[in-house]
Design a protein around this motif. Structure first.
Motif, short mmCIF file in Angstrom:
data_model
loop_
_atom_site.label_atom_id
_atom_site.label_comp_id
_atom_site.label_asym_id
_atom_site.label_seq_id
_atom_site.Cartn_x
_atom_site.Cartn_y
_atom_site.Cartn_z
N ASP A 109 40.35 42.63 45.74
CA ASP A 109 41.74 42.82 45.31
C ASP A 109 41.89 44.02 44.38
N ASN A 110 40.86 44.31 43.60
CA ASN A 110 40.91 45.49 42.75
C ASN A 110 41.10 46.75 43.59
N ILE A 111 40.29 46.87 44.65
CA ILE A 111 40.38 48.07 45.48
C ILE A 111 41.68 48.05 46.28
N ALA A 112 42.05 46.87 46.76
CA ALA A 112 43.22 46.76 47.64
C ALA A 112 44.53 46.93 46.87
N TYR A 113 44.44 46.79 45.55
CA TYR A 113 45.65 46.82 44.72
C TYR A 113 46.54 48.04 44.99
#
Ligand SMILES: Nc1ncnc2c1ncn2[C@@H]1O[C@H](COP(=O)(O)OP(=O)(O)OP(=O)(O)O)[C@@H](O)[C@H]1O
Ligand SMILES: [Mg+2]
Lengths: 256, 295, 285
Positions: A109-113
């Motif tokens: 989720d950090n990268i996809a944010y």
């Protein structure tokens, strides 16, 4: 100050002054930063390196009482002109901070944010995440546990996660503010390797306190002192044959 | 500009409006309270309201003297503070400086439970348990006295005093305490010569807010103080029945015809009450801001 | 001299310990009294049936329903308003006169006695807007009463979110509002929920404001709509304990009512404390 860079100029700054309230923190800075190369900012603590770096993606807009004059052109566009969308600018000019600052979410989720918020379609997200983690040299270490909290990674891994997170929004420029200062030598080595790889596709500006690091990874070096840009040139020239006395003193460790 | 910019601005305005609700609410509160209260003075002079010694709202020749109610509130509040301030501060010192952290972590929420108990439950407990107890032990004609009110209010003010004092005490920088200990003073000497004085502003703010809490309390005092509107003596008045400003409003509002003088008199009393707590709050926040530790 | 200081310390610490013990004793005595006397009264019938014979028999169902109505209606109003106001104050407001005024207004609202809110509700909602003595008037009054509680709790929660999260998100080219929505609020949610839960307890326990804005002395049925009068647990207890036809005889019902009220309020407080502690541990990791 020459403009004959092999790949052309990415960032052109002219006559930049900055005040924090009454404190005149940057004096009349002019500099051209080349495309697809690594430019290092060095100088003693408090000389304005971070401040200048934050001018390049307008992060200083967030600081109350901060006033800026002068021109900053990135790829020919004046980023302080009225009709520039700051949000778009920051998408184009990414930033990696001194202390790793992953969000309290899973690695994935950090990268996809970023991509998610910028409206990328769901089915493309996983591909982008994988690509960014690979480019960030973290994929091998985390591919089997994408769901765990990013806060459970080591400091060095967290910093590479932050780099990958920046890559995922596909910027043109990446600004690094002392990205290795809270890391051990091995993690530092990994990040340096990564930066060298990234310069193929990105223009990189890095603030560092570590002379060896500047010498190892940068193509160009700028030396700041008390809010002035003292000297800028090819890294080899700055380190071996500085034009200014102050630069020489700093590099040889006579002060700072 | 762009759509996104408009959306951001729109959201910011919405948020601003929500923040403004608090200001508007306070302004309206002042407006309606004072307006309704002021209507009393068309028929009844302000000077009489402030100086009459009697509150006889329903007699044929009604008198709306604030004094008995004001002094009623005062005596109950003073009594409660005399008892809850030393106790509360002592407990706060115990929690932040003496108890081991595990115990402290348990005690803090435990004392906060006191704040959670509704005032009507305090009133009920006071009425059923404390009132007869006071009557028996002190041999009084009735147990519904200012003292009973003070005891119950004191217990109710404890959590406010404890938690704010505790914050103030534990925010005293460790370096200051260590400085004292390193000079060879005992832990207790450090507490009362260094830590408590350093936290004094926070503790005073706690006391202010505790007073505010006590003076504004309604249900408890109404149920345990007997509610007779007579100017109490001090300290003899502690053992007599009194009527506070809050209890007067709550007791009488149900029975007054709207727009009567009595109705407006209750709003006038409410205005006095409001202004009193307003002043206490402003003083408390001033003390807190003025002397905050800059770490 | 030395041993003297030591002795003083011993005495002082003992006194402090006694003070602490007293405080703890107060809590325990009150809880024990209510629980031990109310325990036997509570039954399924007690909470599901209406009072009978002029409130001297039967249960407290209408009061429980009334309290639930008040909680729901006042939270619907106060929760969104409070959270949005807190977001404005922590994320957008610049230090200055307006912000100072707002902060001041909030802390003064927080310190205003509940009976004054009752007067306000009576003047504005009951009379001026003509909502009459009703659930609506009472809920709006209570909403104002808890607004500062919710704002303060949410502000505190938002302030604990590290500024690095905000910078990281903004540096990715995310707008301010999206940053707040996607990063700041999720990180602050436990604190916000704690505040909300605490204010539920407050609504359930307040008596004076509803006394002036719509609670009915004897109301053995369920409220028909938000415009009807109602009774609620704290008010019901007050009436039984001070004005019933046979106060001594209904004492068990009073204890039962007090215990139900206490269970709701303290239950809600315990939940809040649990959320807060749980969250703290997670942060420390
Ligand atoms: N947010 C701020 N508000 C006011 N003054 C600031 C702020 N940030 C930096 N300054 C001031 O601006 C000057 C330059 O600071 P800056 O952080 O850019 O230095 P730096 O070269 O990055 O130092 P370091 O190597 O320690 O990170 C300093 O005098 C500092 O005090
Ligand atoms: Mg810096």
């Amino acid at each position: 100050m020459s403009d004959d860079f092999a790949n052309g100029t990415e960032i052109a700054v002219k006559g930049l002054n900055l005040w924090y309230g009454k404190n005149h923190a940057l004096h009349d800075i002019s500099i051209n930063i080349p495309k697809n190369s690594v430019t290092a900012f060095i100088g003693p603590s408090g000389c304005g390196k971070s401040t200048f770096l934050r001018c390049l993606n307008r992060m200083n807009d967030l600081i109350p009482g901060c006033r800026i004059e002068g021109d900053v052109n990135i790829n020919g566009e004046d980023i302080y002109s009225k009709d520039v969308d700051v949000v778009d600018l920051r998408k184009r000019v990414g930033m990696v901070f001194q202390k790793p600052n992953p969000f309290p979410m899973s690695i994935h989720d950090n990268i996809a944010y970023g991509p998610r918020i910028h409206g990328i379609k769901k089915k493309e997200i996983d591909g982008i995440v994988e690509g960014a983690l690979k480019a960030g040299a973290l994929w091998g270490e985390v591919s089997d546990r994408m769901g765990i909290s990013a806060l459970d990674l080591s400091g060095g891994q967290q910093q590479r996660l932050c780099i990958a997170r920046t890559l995922a929004v596909k910027p043109e420029v990446i600004l690094f503010d002392e990205p290795c200062s809270s890391l051990d030598p091995i993690s530092t080595g990994k990040i340096e390797d990564l930066i060298l790889k990234l310069k193929k596709d990105y223009t990189i500006v890095i603030v560092t306190h570590n002379m060896q690091q500047a010498a190892r990874i940068s193509d160009y070096t700028a030396f700041f002192l008390l809010g002035d840009l003292i000297e800028f040139g090819k890294t080899g020239q700055i380190f071996e044959n500085p034009r200014e006395k102050a630069t020489e003193d700093y590099i040889t460790g006579r002060f700072g | 500009m762009s759509n996104r910019y408009l959306k951001e601005k729109g959201i910011e305005s919405l948020l601003f409006a929500s923040g403004a609700v608090a200001v508007v609410a306070l302004l309206l509160l002042c407006l309606f309270l004072f307006k309704e209260g002021a209507l009393l003075f068309e028929n009844y002079p302000v000077s009489d309201f402030l100086t009459d010694r009697r509150w006889l709202p329903t007699s044929t020749n009604p008198q709306f003297g604030l004094l008995p109610l004001l002094f009623g509130s005062l005596i109950v509040t003073v009594g409660s503070i005399l008892f809850s301030v030393p106790l509360g501060i002592a407990a706060a010192i115990y929690i932040s400086e003496i108890a081991n952290p595990r115990v402290a972590n348990f005690l803090k929420p435990f004392t906060e439970l006191l704040a959670g108990i509704p005032s009507v439950v305090y009133g009920f407990f006071g009425l059923v348990i404390v009132v007869p107890m006071i009557q028996d032990t002190l041999q009084l004609p009735t147990g519904q006295t200012a003292l009973t009110g003070s005891i119950m209010l004191g217990i109710m003010a404890l959590p406010t005093i404890i938690s704010i004092s505790e914050d103030a005490i534990s925010s005293v920088p460790r370096s200051i305490k260590e400085g004292s200990l390193a000079l060879g003073s005992t832990k207790w000497q450090t507490i009362y010569k260094v830590t408590v004085p350093a936290a004094l502003s926070g503790i005073s703010a706690a006391v202010m807010l505790g007073i505010g809490r006590a003076i504004g309390e309604t249900m408890t005092v109404m149920m345990v103080t007997g509610n007779s509107a007579i100017i109490p003596g001090f300290p003899s008045g502690l053992f007599e029945s009194v009527r506070t400003m809050t209890a007067t409003i709550a007791l009488e509002m149900g029975e007054v015809p709207q727009q009567s003088d009595h109705f407006h008199a209750l709003f006038a009393v409410g205005s006095v009450l409001f202004i009193t707590t307003l002043i206490l709050n402003i003083v408390a926040s001033y003390i807190k801001r003025r002397y905050r530790f800059s770490l | 001299m030395f041993s003297n200081a030591k002795l003083n310390e011993k005495i002082a610490f003992s006194l402090l310990k006694i003070a602490m013990g007293l405080v703890v004793a107060f809590v325990l005595i009150i809880l024990y009294d209510i629980i031990s006397n109310g325990y036997g009264v509570i039954s399924l019938e007690f909470i599901t049936s209406a009072p009978r014979k002029g409130m001297t028999e039967g249960g407290i169902h209408p009061a429980i329903v009334g309290t639930l109505y008040l909680i729901t209606c006042s939270m619907i109003v106060a929760l969104p308003l409070g959270i949005l106001a807190a977001i404005y104050l922590t994320e957008y407001a610049h230090p200055g006169k307006t912000t100072w005024l707002t902060e001041m207004a909030i802390s003064n609202l927080a310190g205003t006695p509940s009976v004054v809110f009752g007067l306000f509700g009576l003047a504005v909602f009951v009379k001026y807007f003509g909502f009459g003595d009703s659930i609506l008037s009472a809920s709006l009054t209570l909403a104002l009463l808890i607004l500062p509680v919710i704002i303060r709790a949410s502000q505190e929660a938002l302030l604990t979110v590290p500024k690095e999260y905000r910078e990281a998100s903004l540096a990715l080219g995310v707008t301010k509002w999206e940053t707040i929505r996607k990063v700041v609020i999720p990180a602050a949610i436990p604190g916000i929920v704690t505040g909300a839960v605490l204010s539920i307890g407050r609504v359930a326990g307040e008596t004076a404001p509803i006394l002036l804005t719509g609670a009915a002395y004897f109301y053995p049925k369920l409220p028909g709509s938000i415009y009807s009068q109602f009774t609620a647990l704290p008010y019901h207890l007050y009436v039984l304990a001070t004005a019933g036809t046979n106060i001594a005889k209904t004492r068990p019902i009073q204890y039962g009512t007090a215990l139900v009220l206490l269970m709701i309020v303290l239950g809600v407080n315990l939940i809040a404390i649990y959320i807060r502690n749980h969250y703290r541990k997670k942060l420390q990791r």
